[in-house]
Design a protein around this motif. Structure first.
Motif, PDB file in Angstrom:
ATOM      1  N   SER A 254       0.893  -1.389   0.064  1.00 22.92           N
ATOM      2  CA  SER A 254       0.069  -0.116   0.032  1.00 22.92           C
ATOM      3  C   SER A 254       1.017   1.225  -0.126  1.00 22.92           C
ATOM      4  N   ASP A 255       2.054   1.019   0.585  1.00 25.63           N
ATOM      5  CA  ASP A 255       3.117   2.256   0.709  1.00 25.63           C
ATOM      6  C   ASP A 255       3.552   2.422  -0.598  1.00 25.63           C
ATOM      7  N   VAL A 256       3.831   1.303  -1.485  1.00 28.83           N
ATOM      8  CA  VAL A 256       4.324   1.329  -2.886  1.00 28.83           C
ATOM      9  C   VAL A 256       3.398   2.263  -3.721  1.00 28.83           C
ATOM     10  N   ARG A 257       2.165   1.914  -3.297  1.00 28.68           N
ATOM     11  CA  ARG A 257       1.112   2.216  -4.621  1.00 28.68           C
ATOM     12  C   ARG A 257       0.802   3.792  -4.263  1.00 28.68           C
ATOM     13  N   GLU A 258       1.334   4.374  -3.210  1.00 25.80           N
ATOM     14  CA  GLU A 258       0.935   5.733  -2.803  1.00 25.80           C
ATOM     15  C   GLU A 258       2.227   6.519  -3.318  1.00 25.80           C
ATOM     16  N   SER A 259       3.333   5.885  -3.454  1.00 27.78           N
ATOM     17  CA  SER A 259       4.855   6.712  -3.631  1.00 27.78           C
ATOM     18  C   SER A 259       5.085   7.310  -4.945  1.00 27.78           C
ATOM     19  N   PRO A 260       5.280   8.433  -4.788  1.00 27.77           N
ATOM     20  CA  PRO A 260       5.612   8.831  -6.273  1.00 27.77           C
ATOM     21  C   PRO A 260       6.880   8.236  -6.968  1.00 27.77           C
ATOM     22  N   LEU A 261       8.090   7.904  -6.131  1.00 22.43           N
ATOM     23  CA  LEU A 261       8.966   7.357  -6.549  1.00 22.43           C
ATOM     24  C   LEU A 261       8.850   5.844  -7.256  1.00 22.43           C
ATOM     25  N   PHE A 262       8.046   5.182  -6.559  1.00 24.65           N
ATOM     26  CA  PHE A 262       7.628   3.562  -7.194  1.00 24.65           C
ATOM     27  C   PHE A 262       6.968   4.065  -8.549  1.00 24.65           C
ATOM     28  N   SER A 263       5.947   5.002  -8.606  1.00 31.46           N
ATOM     29  CA  SER A 263       4.927   5.108  -9.543  1.00 31.46           C
ATOM     30  C   SER A 263       5.791   5.676 -10.677  1.00 31.46           C
ATOM     31  N   SER A 264       7.057   6.195 -10.675  1.00 32.49           N
ATOM     32  CA  SER A 264       7.858   6.815 -11.545  1.00 32.49           C
ATOM     33  C   SER A 264       8.641   5.799 -12.282  1.00 32.49           C
ATOM     34  N   ILE A 265       9.093   4.967 -11.009  1.00 38.19           N
ATOM     35  CA  ILE A 265      10.087   3.813 -11.683  1.00 38.19           C
ATOM     36  C   ILE A 265       9.042   2.820 -12.550  1.00 38.19           C
ATOM     37  N   SER A 266       7.649   2.662 -12.062  1.00 32.98           N
ATOM     38  CA  SER A 266       6.997   1.769 -12.803  1.00 32.98           C
ATOM     39  C   SER A 266       6.712   1.985 -14.149  1.00 32.98           C
ATOM     40  N   LYS A 267       6.469   3.388 -14.129  1.00 37.75           N
ATOM     41  CA  LYS A 267       6.265   4.031 -15.550  1.00 37.75           C
ATOM     42  C   LYS A 267       7.415   3.901 -16.588  1.00 37.75           C
ATOM     43  N   TRP A 268       8.596   4.043 -16.024  1.00 37.86           N
ATOM     44  CA  TRP A 268       9.918   3.783 -16.844  1.00 37.86           C
ATOM     45  C   TRP A 268       9.870   2.388 -17.428  1.00 37.86           C
ATOM     46  N   GLY A 269       9.504   1.352 -16.486  1.00 36.88           N
ATOM     47  CA  GLY A 269       9.673  -0.157 -16.578  1.00 36.88           C
ATOM     48  C   GLY A 269       8.656  -0.187 -17.776  1.00 36.88           C
ATOM     49  N   SER A 270       7.341   0.422 -17.718  1.00 40.81           N
ATOM     50  CA  SER A 270       6.315   0.172 -18.647  1.00 40.81           C
ATOM     51  C   SER A 270       6.621   0.769 -19.660  1.00 40.81           C
ATOM     52  N   SER A 271       7.382   1.797 -20.016  1.00 37.74           N
ATOM     53  CA  SER A 271       7.822   2.223 -21.446  1.00 37.74           C
ATOM     54  C   SER A 271       8.859   1.355 -22.111  1.00 37.74           C
ATOM     55  N   ARG A 272       9.312   0.097 -21.437  1.00 35.61           N
ATOM     56  CA  ARG A 272      10.093  -0.945 -21.953  1.00 35.61           C
ATOM     57  C   ARG A 272       9.376  -2.076 -21.930  1.00 35.61           C
ATOM     58  N   GLN A 273       8.056  -2.135 -21.741  1.00 32.28           N
ATOM     59  CA  GLN A 273       7.049  -3.200 -21.907  1.00 32.28           C
ATOM     60  C   GLN A 273       7.484  -4.418 -20.718  1.00 32.28           C
ATOM     61  N   ARG A 274       7.721  -3.812 -19.556  1.00 37.51           N
ATOM     62  CA  ARG A 274       7.884  -4.695 -18.235  1.00 37.51           C
ATOM     63  C   ARG A 274       7.219  -3.994 -17.039  1.00 37.51           C
ATOM     64  N   GLU A 275       6.758  -4.895 -16.415  1.00 40.43           N
ATOM     65  CA  GLU A 275       5.870  -4.556 -15.123  1.00 40.43           C
ATOM     66  C   GLU A 275       6.967  -4.899 -14.083  1.00 40.43           C
ATOM     67  N   ILE A 276       7.667  -3.718 -13.449  1.00 38.33           N
ATOM     68  CA  ILE A 276       8.859  -4.071 -12.501  1.00 38.33           C
ATOM     69  C   ILE A 276       8.080  -4.572 -11.298  1.00 38.33           C
ATOM     70  N   PHE A 277       7.248  -3.961 -10.797  1.00 35.27           N
ATOM     71  CA  PHE A 277       6.706  -4.135  -9.443  1.00 35.27           C
ATOM     72  C   PHE A 277       5.403  -5.077  -9.124  1.00 35.27           C
ATOM     73  N   THR A 278       5.502  -6.110  -8.028  1.00 40.17           N
ATOM     74  CA  THR A 278       4.233  -6.714  -8.020  1.00 40.17           C
ATOM     75  C   THR A 278       3.017  -6.159  -7.349  1.00 40.17           C
ATOM     76  N   CYS A 279       3.478  -5.036  -6.740  1.00 37.22           N
ATOM     77  CA  CYS A 279       2.407  -4.431  -6.051  1.00 37.22           C
ATOM     78  C   CYS A 279       1.462  -3.565  -6.889  1.00 37.22           C
ATOM     79  N   LEU A 280       1.906  -3.342  -8.185  1.00 36.70           N
ATOM     80  CA  LEU A 280       1.455  -2.070  -9.002  1.00 36.70           C
ATOM     81  C   LEU A 280       0.581  -3.085 -10.026  1.00 36.70           C
TER      82      LEU A 280
END
Length: 280
Positions: A254-280
């Motif tokens: 739940s902390d991960v889902r509310e974090s700008p840091l983790f959200s930004s990293i997730s978007k970076w992964g998505s731009s490379r067609q990957r889902e980095i986090f198991t929480c999102l």
């Protein structure tokens, strides 16, 4: 290790797999981030410090390698110097990773409850001039962070690393002795006593300029203050390291889902067609 050393190591690893890689400054960053990563997609690599990490990422960009990103401490970005804005460089939500986890208040309170005597903890908070344990710890840590900021801004070269908060805490653990704080900082830094008047003056000036106190808290100061209060007033026998590990471990999905840091990293992964986090 240099930035070139780090990039060479990453490139050797990358030749054997298709993983994305996140460079971080230290092992404590990994302990917060790793539990939420899909290890079949991404891995973290502690690499020594902000300058090295940023250098390695920039060199990777120049070489056309796009599977590497960096997570670095926010520190004094946008206060004392500009914030780096480039693809694949992500800053912690607060001063560093430990400050980021500390500001999830409910996690801190759960950890405090685990390590403390319930009655003593309640008594400490009831007798404090702060409404919660979280606020009491921040009140203790703020002057240390402010002196660290003063040193950085005015190039005083004070040694504020791993500052011993237990030595400057007052008897009822409600705050610290600022005079003693400055004395110890000068002594640790090999500075002469005749510097004290100037350091005190600059410190007092910075107090008047504070706009957002949250920016002055380092994770070490916060967690050291928490552990010290729990030990001196709340019956805890746990070390600073044990308390710190517990607070990091409490950082949840739940902390991960509310974090700008983790959200930004997730978007970076998505731009490379990957889902980095198991929480999102």
């Amino acid at each position: 290790m240099t930035a070139d050393d780090v990039l060479s190591h990453v490139m050797m690893l990358a030749d054997t797999n298709e993983l994305l890689y996140l460079l971080v400054e230290g092992d404590t960053d990994c302990s917060v981030i790793d539990p939420h990563i899909d290890m079949a997609v991404c891995d973290t690599l502690p690499s020594g410090g902000k300058t090295v990490v940023l250098g390695a990422v920039r060199m990777a960009r120049e070489e056309g390698f796009n599977r590497l990103a960096a997570i670095v401490d926010l520190d004094w970005a946008e206060i004392l110097y500009p914030k780096t804005k480039e693809d694949g460089v992500f800053f912690t939500d607060h001063y560093d990773i430990d400050a980021t986890v500390f500001f999830r208040e409910q996690n801190v309170l759960r950890v405090a409850g685990t390590f403390s005597n319930r009655a003593q903890l309640r008594s400490y908070v009831a007798n404090s001039d702060c409404p919660t344990l979280h606020e009491a710890v921040k009140q203790i840590a703020l002057p240390v962070g402010l002196l660290r900021f003063t040193s950085e801004k005015h190039r005083l070269q004070l040694n504020m690393r791993d500052f011993p908060i237990s030595v400057i805490l007052n008897e009822d653990a409600s705050g610290i002795d600022v005079d003693n704080l400055i004395n110890i900082a000068l002594k640790r830094s090999g500075k002469e006593d005749d510097c004290k008047e100037e350091v005190t003056r600059l410190y007092r000036e910075e107090i008047e300029e504070i706009i957002d106190p949250v920016r002055y808290f380092s994770g070490h100061d916060l967690l050291a203050a928490l552990a010290t209060v729990l030990h001196k007033k709340c019956g805890s026998k746990a070390s600073i390291d044990a308390i710190s590990r517990a607070v990091r471990g409490a950082y949840s999905c739940s902390d991960v889902r509310e974090s700008p840091l983790f959200s930004s990293i997730s978007k970076w992964g998505s731009s490379r067609q990957r889902e980095i986090f198991t929480c999102l």
